[in-house]
Design a protein around this motif. Structure first.
Motif, PDB file in Angstrom:
ATOM      1  N   VAL A 129       0.898  -1.411   0.089  1.00 45.56           N
ATOM      2  CA  VAL A 129       0.102   0.020   0.143  1.00 45.56           C
ATOM      3  C   VAL A 129       0.908   1.046   0.029  1.00 45.56           C
ATOM      4  N   SER A 130       0.621   2.138  -0.985  1.00 42.58           N
ATOM      5  CA  SER A 130       1.438   3.417  -1.184  1.00 42.58           C
ATOM      6  C   SER A 130       0.838   4.442  -0.148  1.00 42.58           C
ATOM      7  N   ARG A 131       1.591   5.528  -0.056  1.00 43.62           N
ATOM      8  CA  ARG A 131       1.109   6.662   0.610  1.00 43.62           C
ATOM      9  C   ARG A 131      -0.044   7.464  -0.046  1.00 43.62           C
ATOM     10  N   GLU A 132      -0.047   7.497  -1.390  1.00 45.91           N
ATOM     11  CA  GLU A 132      -1.090   8.092  -2.204  1.00 45.91           C
ATOM     12  C   GLU A 132      -2.448   7.339  -2.108  1.00 45.91           C
ATOM     13  N   GLU A 156       4.633  17.108  -6.628  1.00 49.92           N
ATOM     14  CA  GLU A 156       3.558  17.029  -7.129  1.00 49.92           C
ATOM     15  C   GLU A 156       3.082  16.154  -8.381  1.00 49.92           C
ATOM     16  N   SER A 157       3.897  16.373  -9.141  1.00 51.34           N
ATOM     17  CA  SER A 157       3.646  15.751 -10.475  1.00 51.34           C
ATOM     18  C   SER A 157       3.658  14.154 -10.600  1.00 51.34           C
ATOM     19  N   SER A 161      -3.122  10.677 -10.744  1.00 47.24           N
ATOM     20  CA  SER A 161      -4.372  11.712 -10.894  1.00 47.24           C
ATOM     21  C   SER A 161      -5.461  11.361 -10.074  1.00 47.24           C
ATOM     22  N   TYR A 162      -5.646   9.889  -9.676  1.00 44.69           N
ATOM     23  CA  TYR A 162      -6.780   9.613  -8.892  1.00 44.69           C
ATOM     24  C   TYR A 162      -6.750   9.840  -7.513  1.00 44.69           C
ATOM     25  N   ALA A 163      -5.364  10.322  -7.048  1.00 40.42           N
ATOM     26  CA  ALA A 163      -4.999  10.806  -5.855  1.00 40.42           C
ATOM     27  C   ALA A 163      -4.928  12.170  -5.500  1.00 40.42           C
ATOM     28  N   VAL A 164      -4.893  12.914  -6.474  1.00 41.69           N
ATOM     29  CA  VAL A 164      -4.445  14.136  -6.461  1.00 41.69           C
ATOM     30  C   VAL A 164      -5.685  14.990  -5.303  1.00 41.69           C
TER      31      VAL A 164
END
Length: 377
Positions: A129-132, A156-157, A161-164
């Motif tokens: 599981v990642s932080r994002e 940020e880049s 996109s799903y986690a922004v």
């Protein structure tokens, strides 16, 4: 299942814990795990999740605090905290196995919209599981609230996109701190120690030390004697699948490989077999902390000459099983359970003893889960 407000509160508290700046807990005297020092920053959290049946060790003596948390592990941990209530139906993932130890948890997480798949039919059961991903899971639990983008992270880049939106929300609410250089490190994995800390922070956020428990929950202990490691392996799996605690039945004078050589007429086990009075094996420790709090006791052992390995007798004789459900299990390459369970029940004289089960050393998690389900505990 707890209502959405309760879920939101849980996730908000977990978010508060999800920071690269880890809060230090008070040192404990003994964590019970050889790889968790009493003064480690996560020691109290590890004790807490173990004692409350949320996470068990990776063996009888290790917690593996630095190992990564997989998506199926996280789903299982959250499912346990939610009460492990019954689920029905099936998931749509191609990489999950029906009857696997994580099956109900993954189904629950997907049905609740807590953890979704990758969009191509995969859940990623063994993926870290990642932080994002965690930020996104928490954001969904909170109801997917909107938030101003605010200051961007330096990386940020690199945020998917799903986690922004989730990461923006987390930072706007002061729930995630950046690492050095104002980085979010979106793809960094969370360790077992970090997840344990997140859970403890949530469950004690109101200053209490006991989590809300479902009224029908039972506290489980898995006590076992293992000569060659086969029984230990099965015991570890049972503890992991039930959220139970482990207790190793250890002789004060441990058996060596030579002692266990049953083909040698001069070996220790042969002598003890031929001289029943020598089977009264002294244990390094024969009582369990907080024994009265356990409702269900699994007792595991190898089969020796058709009966339970005799160090098991010493443990059974030393404890009062009144009011407890007791389930024996054994490991053997050829012999069955035989009368071993009945003899232990007779020796105990108390407790509600259920019919036991014999396992091979190579028994799979799915087979053990099927057996546990049949017990309807």
């Amino acid at each position: 299942m707890r209502n959405l407000k309760r879920m939101g509160a849980m996730m908000m508290a977990l978010v508060l814990a999800f920071s690269l700046s880890v809060t230090a807990f008070a040192a404990v005297e003994d964590t019970g795990f050889a790889d968790v020092a009493a003064d480690a920053w996560y020691a109290e959290a590890v004790e807490y999740v173990r004692d409350n049946g949320l996470m068990s060790g990776t063996s009888a003596t290790t917690f593996a605090p630095n190992d990564t948390m997989t998506r199926s592990m996280l789903a299982t941990t959250l499912y346990r905290e939610a009460g492990s209530l019954a689920v029905s139906g099936g998931d749509a993932f191609t990489d999950t196995q029906e009857g696997a130890w994580y099956a109900d948890a993954v189904l629950w997480a997907s049905q609740e919209g807590v953890i979704s798949g990758y969009g191509n039919g995969l859940f990623g059961t063994n993926d870290p599981v990642s932080r994002e991903q965690i930020a996104t899971i928490l954001w969904r639990y909170a109801g997917s609230p909107s938030a101003d983008a605010g200051q961007d992270f330096a990386d940020e880049s690199e945020i998917a996109s799903y986690a922004v939106a989730a990461v923006d929300w987390a930072r706007a609410n002061g729930v995630v701190n950046g690492a050095d250089g104002n980085r979010f490190l979106p793809r960094n994995s969370a360790s077992r120690a970090e997840v344990a800390t997140m859970l403890r922070n949530f469950l004690t956020i109101d200053g209490t030390e006991e989590p809300e428990q479902p009224s029908d929950s039972s506290r489980v202990l898995v006590a076992y004697f293992s000569a060659t490691g086969n029984t230990e392996s099965v015991a570890n799996t049972i503890a992991d699948l039930t959220g139970g605690d482990l207790f190793e039945i250890t002789p004060a004078d441990p058996y060596t490989s030579d002692d266990l050589n049953w083909t040698d007429e001069n070996s220790r086990v042969v002598y003890e077999y031929e001289n029943p009075e020598a089977r009264d094996v002294e244990l390094a420790e024969d009582t369990v902390d907080n024994w009265d709090e356990y409702d269900v006791i699994f007792i595991g052992y190898p089969i020796w000459w058709g009966i339970a390995a005799w160090p098991t007798d010493s443990f059974v004789e030393a404890n009062d099983f009144t009011g407890k459900t007791v389930i024996p299990f054994c490991t053997s390459s050829s012999s069955g359970l035989g009368q071993s369970g009945d003899l232990l029940e007779e020796l105990a004289g108390t407790g509600n003893w259920l019919e036991g089960q014999r396992f091979r050393g190579s028994t799979s998690e799915a087979e053990i889960q099927t057996w546990l389900d049949s017990l309807e505990l």
